[in-house]
Write a protein that holds these residues in place. Structure first.
Motif, PDB file in Angstrom:
ATOM      1  N   ARG A   1     -15.645  50.594  32.903  1.00 27.94           N
ATOM      2  CA  ARG A   1     -17.015  50.585  33.814  1.00 27.94           C
ATOM      3  C   ARG A   1     -18.161  51.067  32.900  1.00 27.94           C
ATOM      4  O   ARG A   1     -19.301  51.269  33.396  1.00 27.94           O
ATOM      5  CB  ARG A   1     -16.671  51.467  35.097  1.00 27.94           C
ATOM      6  CG  ARG A   1     -15.650  50.840  35.601  1.00 27.94           C
ATOM      7  CD  ARG A   1     -15.692  51.754  37.153  1.00 27.94           C
ATOM      8  NE  ARG A   1     -16.903  51.755  37.971  1.00 27.94           N
ATOM      9  CZ  ARG A   1     -17.340  52.327  38.976  1.00 27.94           C
ATOM     10  NH1 ARG A   1     -16.370  53.374  39.477  1.00 27.94           N
ATOM     11  NH2 ARG A   1     -18.291  52.131  39.717  1.00 27.94           N
ATOM     12  N   LEU A   2     -17.770  51.543  31.514  1.00 28.79           N
ATOM     13  CA  LEU A   2     -18.856  52.177  30.674  1.00 28.79           C
ATOM     14  C   LEU A   2     -19.979  51.317  30.523  1.00 28.79           C
ATOM     15  O   LEU A   2     -21.107  51.580  30.349  1.00 28.79           O
ATOM     16  CB  LEU A   2     -18.162  52.676  29.380  1.00 28.79           C
ATOM     17  CG  LEU A   2     -17.213  53.925  29.727  1.00 28.79           C
ATOM     18  CD1 LEU A   2     -16.708  54.420  28.296  1.00 28.79           C
ATOM     19  CD2 LEU A   2     -17.712  55.041  30.116  1.00 28.79           C
ATOM     20  N   PRO A   3     -19.664  49.889  30.398  1.00 29.71           N
ATOM     21  CA  PRO A   3     -20.785  48.914  29.710  1.00 29.71           C
ATOM     22  C   PRO A   3     -21.725  48.552  30.912  1.00 29.71           C
ATOM     23  O   PRO A   3     -22.679  48.497  30.431  1.00 29.71           O
ATOM     24  CB  PRO A   3     -19.945  47.595  29.368  1.00 29.71           C
ATOM     25  CG  PRO A   3     -18.569  48.029  28.857  1.00 29.71           C
ATOM     26  CD  PRO A   3     -18.254  49.213  29.907  1.00 29.71           C
ATOM     27  N   ASP A   4     -21.180  48.603  31.991  1.00 27.66           N
ATOM     28  CA  ASP A   4     -22.094  48.462  33.131  1.00 27.66           C
ATOM     29  C   ASP A   4     -23.288  49.436  33.502  1.00 27.66           C
ATOM     30  O   ASP A   4     -24.354  49.035  33.704  1.00 27.66           O
ATOM     31  CB  ASP A   4     -21.253  48.462  34.321  1.00 27.66           C
ATOM     32  CG  ASP A   4     -20.041  47.355  34.556  1.00 27.66           C
ATOM     33  OD1 ASP A   4     -20.668  46.567  33.937  1.00 27.66           O
ATOM     34  OD2 ASP A   4     -19.256  47.390  35.137  1.00 27.66           O
ATOM     35  N   VAL A   5     -22.913  50.673  32.935  1.00 26.06           N
ATOM     36  CA  VAL A   5     -24.119  51.604  33.255  1.00 26.06           C
ATOM     37  C   VAL A   5     -25.198  51.626  32.114  1.00 26.06           C
ATOM     38  O   VAL A   5     -26.349  52.182  32.238  1.00 26.06           O
ATOM     39  CB  VAL A   5     -23.579  53.188  33.057  1.00 26.06           C
ATOM     40  CG1 VAL A   5     -22.396  53.312  34.173  1.00 26.06           C
ATOM     41  CG2 VAL A   5     -22.907  53.368  31.795  1.00 26.06           C
ATOM     42  N   LEU A   6     -24.988  50.785  31.031  1.00 28.92           N
ATOM     43  CA  LEU A   6     -25.891  50.751  30.067  1.00 28.92           C
ATOM     44  C   LEU A   6     -26.886  49.135  30.304  1.00 28.92           C
ATOM     45  O   LEU A   6     -27.644  48.996  29.657  1.00 28.92           O
ATOM     46  CB  LEU A   6     -24.998  50.476  28.786  1.00 28.92           C
ATOM     47  CG  LEU A   6     -24.475  51.803  28.290  1.00 28.92           C
ATOM     48  CD1 LEU A   6     -23.851  51.345  26.995  1.00 28.92           C
ATOM     49  CD2 LEU A   6     -25.413  53.005  28.107  1.00 28.92           C
ATOM     50  N   ARG A   7     -26.713  48.488  31.430  1.00 31.21           N
ATOM     51  CA  ARG A   7     -27.425  47.551  31.902  1.00 31.21           C
ATOM     52  C   ARG A   7     -28.558  47.865  32.567  1.00 31.21           C
ATOM     53  O   ARG A   7     -28.305  48.919  33.474  1.00 31.21           O
ATOM     54  CB  ARG A   7     -26.474  46.570  32.542  1.00 31.21           C
ATOM     55  CG  ARG A   7     -25.401  45.916  31.950  1.00 31.21           C
ATOM     56  CD  ARG A   7     -24.586  45.099  32.636  1.00 31.21           C
ATOM     57  NE  ARG A   7     -23.534  44.494  31.863  1.00 31.21           N
ATOM     58  CZ  ARG A   7     -22.498  43.768  32.438  1.00 31.21           C
ATOM     59  NH1 ARG A   7     -22.478  43.427  33.789  1.00 31.21           N
ATOM     60  NH2 ARG A   7     -21.539  43.335  31.674  1.00 31.21           N
ATOM     61  N   PRO A   8     -29.964  47.518  32.516  1.00 29.93           N
ATOM     62  CA  PRO A   8     -31.013  47.997  32.977  1.00 29.93           C
ATOM     63  C   PRO A   8     -30.847  47.723  34.309  1.00 29.93           C
ATOM     64  O   PRO A   8     -30.521  46.610  35.133  1.00 29.93           O
ATOM     65  CB  PRO A   8     -32.173  47.093  32.780  1.00 29.93           C
ATOM     66  CG  PRO A   8     -31.583  46.887  31.055  1.00 29.93           C
ATOM     67  CD  PRO A   8     -30.107  46.620  31.183  1.00 29.93           C
ATOM     68  N   GLY A   9     -30.972  48.562  35.342  1.00 34.05           N
ATOM     69  CA  GLY A   9     -30.940  48.433  36.836  1.00 34.05           C
ATOM     70  C   GLY A   9     -29.896  48.595  37.363  1.00 34.05           C
ATOM     71  O   GLY A   9     -29.505  48.599  38.714  1.00 34.05           O
ATOM     72  N   ARG A  10     -28.607  48.639  36.667  1.00 33.14           N
ATOM     73  CA  ARG A  10     -27.393  48.889  37.388  1.00 33.14           C
ATOM     74  C   ARG A  10     -27.118  50.238  37.654  1.00 33.14           C
ATOM     75  O   ARG A  10     -27.019  51.242  36.796  1.00 33.14           O
ATOM     76  CB  ARG A  10     -26.298  48.363  36.242  1.00 33.14           C
ATOM     77  CG  ARG A  10     -26.652  46.755  36.141  1.00 33.14           C
ATOM     78  CD  ARG A  10     -26.366  46.147  37.476  1.00 33.14           C
ATOM     79  NE  ARG A  10     -24.914  46.235  37.927  1.00 33.14           N
ATOM     80  CZ  ARG A  10     -23.625  45.513  37.474  1.00 33.14           C
ATOM     81  NH1 ARG A  10     -23.830  44.570  36.848  1.00 33.14           N
ATOM     82  NH2 ARG A  10     -22.574  45.828  38.263  1.00 33.14           N
ATOM     83  N   ARG A  11     -26.532  50.506  38.956  1.00 32.69           N
ATOM     84  CA  ARG A  11     -26.299  52.093  39.356  1.00 32.69           C
ATOM     85  C   ARG A  11     -24.969  51.949  40.192  1.00 32.69           C
ATOM     86  O   ARG A  11     -24.755  51.181  41.049  1.00 32.69           O
ATOM     87  CB  ARG A  11     -27.491  52.610  40.313  1.00 32.69           C
ATOM     88  CG  ARG A  11     -28.560  52.914  39.627  1.00 32.69           C
ATOM     89  CD  ARG A  11     -29.814  53.069  40.649  1.00 32.69           C
ATOM     90  NE  ARG A  11     -29.362  54.088  41.688  1.00 32.69           N
ATOM     91  CZ  ARG A  11     -29.791  54.527  42.671  1.00 32.69           C
ATOM     92  NH1 ARG A  11     -30.967  53.521  43.363  1.00 32.69           N
ATOM     93  NH2 ARG A  11     -29.487  55.626  43.345  1.00 32.69           N
TER      94      ARG A  11
END
Length: 481
Positions: free
Chosen positions: A423-433
């Motif tokens: 799940r680490l790559p998801d938090v680096l995407r703009p607007g993803r919480r």
């Protein structure tokens, strides 16, 4: 091969010209010395020719000498210093140094030497009248192969193979035509000439070394302003100063003025770009705020779909405006920020914001570490990472920093629940919480990563030793403060 450095080209060119000049000077000096030494030998031989001519008589047509003319070194057998009187090509009289040997006949016409009668009558006062000699022509000067001195000398002297320097004149003694020849060994010319040339050569070598030392000193002193200019430019690049200061030679001052003008122009462009970004942000946020107020009215957005779009637009605008502001900074190397005081200031502020959690910050950032970034961007990146750590930490946030070559690695770790690796790559995407219950827009970590990449750095996420999240921010290192 042409040297790549300016100093190497100057020294190399000067060395070539110095060596050529000294070689030419050595050749000219050698020719002058040879002419001088040969002139001294010719004068000595001419004196011997005149001495022999003055002593010659021919009573009854038989040539003879009135006195001994074999002064040293013409009396040394095999010395090469010799004289000979010839009549009709036949040697008649010779020096003691020749022994039974004889000299060859001169090649070419021999100039005449006018001589008075050997025994002139005395005047009534008992004085010898002055001899009215005609001005003699220069003797014939040439080189002659030496006779076999060894065969002519019964005392066993070795064969003389040196070339002889000769001077020859012809005259008439009591109506008997004669040719007088005087010789000197070639070593009489080579010996003094070799000694003089060795002294001159040594002097020229010393002079060449002195010239090269002077050239090296001149090049070093002459290029010193360029070294100073390079140091001043490095200070500007590392953010210690915003312009080049100091006094420079007349040839470099226009370049310094142009560089300062370029730095001022870049600074003005940066101010204009930031002002433009700020105006753009204000111009976009005002209509969005008005639209949000309008949608808050009763019945305007009963399902909340437009509010969601409005929030998305606001996040996108914030994201791209921050990115544009970071890109407008240009070269980051002109700024430098010490990390330790910035971390301390932000930690003090966050302790108050998250007072209900009683957080403790362990700041292990050395005071000498600095990054080559703009201070506003450093505060924003550190603020995003520290704020995210405070949101999830249970009680401790650990900040460390190490410098590795040209990069600085800043680690911010918390003791919170952490994240699964997938799940680490998801938090680096703009607007993803990943957790909608926490406040924020989900742009803090993506913006931090993009700002770091704009400076040539990076942001990576992982697990801390306490099980929480560890964010490692890599930024370019600045010069030591």
């Amino acid at each position: 091969m042409m040297p790549t450095s300016l100093a190497g080209r100057l020294v190399g060119g000067a060395a070539i010209f110095i060596m050529l000049a000294l070689l030419i000077a050595g050749g000219v000096i050698g020719a002058v010395l040879e002419h001088f030494v040969r002139g001294q030998i010719d004068q000595r031989l001419d004196g011997q020719l005149h001495a022999v001519a003055d002593a010659l008589v021919a009573p009854g047509g038989r040539l003879d000498l009135t006195r001994n003319v074999d002064a040293p070194p013409f009396d040394l057998p095999g010395s090469g210093w010799a004289w000979q009187v010839g009549h009709d090509g036949i040697p008649v009289l010779r020096s003691r140094s020749l022994g039974p040997a004889s000299l060859g006949q001169p090649a070419g016409p021999v100039p005449a030497l006018g001589l008075p009668p050997p025994f002139a009558p005395l005047d009534p006062q008992g004085r010898e009248p002055a001899r009215d000699r005609p001005k003699p022509a220069p003797p014939l000067s040439q080189e002659m192969a030496a006779p076999d001195w060894g065969r002519a000398m019964p005392d066993g002297g070795g064969p003389w193979t040196d070339t002889l320097l000769t001077r020859s004149v012809q005259t008439t003694i009591d109506a008997v035509p004669v040719v007088i020849t005087a010789t000197a060994p070639q070593r009489a010319l080579r010996g003094p000439l070799r000694g003089a040339l060795l002294t001159v050569g040594a002097s020229l070598l010393v002079l060449a070394a002195a010239f090269l030392a002077a050239v090296l000193l001149q090049v070093r002193v002459g290029l010193r302003p360029l070294t100073a200019l390079r140091s001043r430019l490095a200070e500007v690049r590392h953010g210690r100063t915003d312009r080049i200061v100091g006094s420079y030679p007349q040839e470099l001052q226009p370049l310094v003025d142009e560089l300062n003008a370029l730095l001022e122009q870049n600074a003005e462009s940066l101010v204009r770009a930031r002002r433009h970004v700020s105006n753009l942000a204000h111009g976009l946020k005002t209509p969005l705020a008005s639209l949000a107020v309008a949608l808050d009215g009763p019945g305007h957005d009963p399902q909340g779909r437009y509010h969601a779009l409005l929030d998305l637009m606001d996040r996108q605008i914030r994201h791209h405006l921050r990115r544009a502001r970071a890109a407008a900074l240009g070269s980051p190397a002109r700024s430098q920020v010490a990390l330790a005081p910035r971390v301390a200031d932000l930690a003090t502020a966050l302790v108050k914001i998250y007072a209900d959690k009683a957080l403790r910050f362990d700041n292990h950032v050395p005071p000498g570490i600095a990054v080559a970034c703009d201070q506003q961007d450093v505060d924003e990146m550190l603020g995003n990472l520290l704020d995210n750590a405070c949101k999830w930490a249970r009680g401790v946030v650990i900040i460390t920093a190490v410098e590795a070559g040209r990069l600085v690695a800043l680690s911010i770790a918390d003791d919170g629940p952490g994240l699964a690796p997938d799940r680490l790559p998801d938090v680096l995407r703009p607007g993803r919480r990943l957790d909608e219950s926490t406040p924020g827009y989900g742009f803090g970590l993506p913006i931090t990563r993009e700002l770091a990449e704009l400076y040539g750095g990076a942001l990576s996420l992982g697990s801390s030793s306490s099980g929480g999240l560890s964010a490692v921010l890599t930024l370019p290192a600045a010069a030591a403060l």
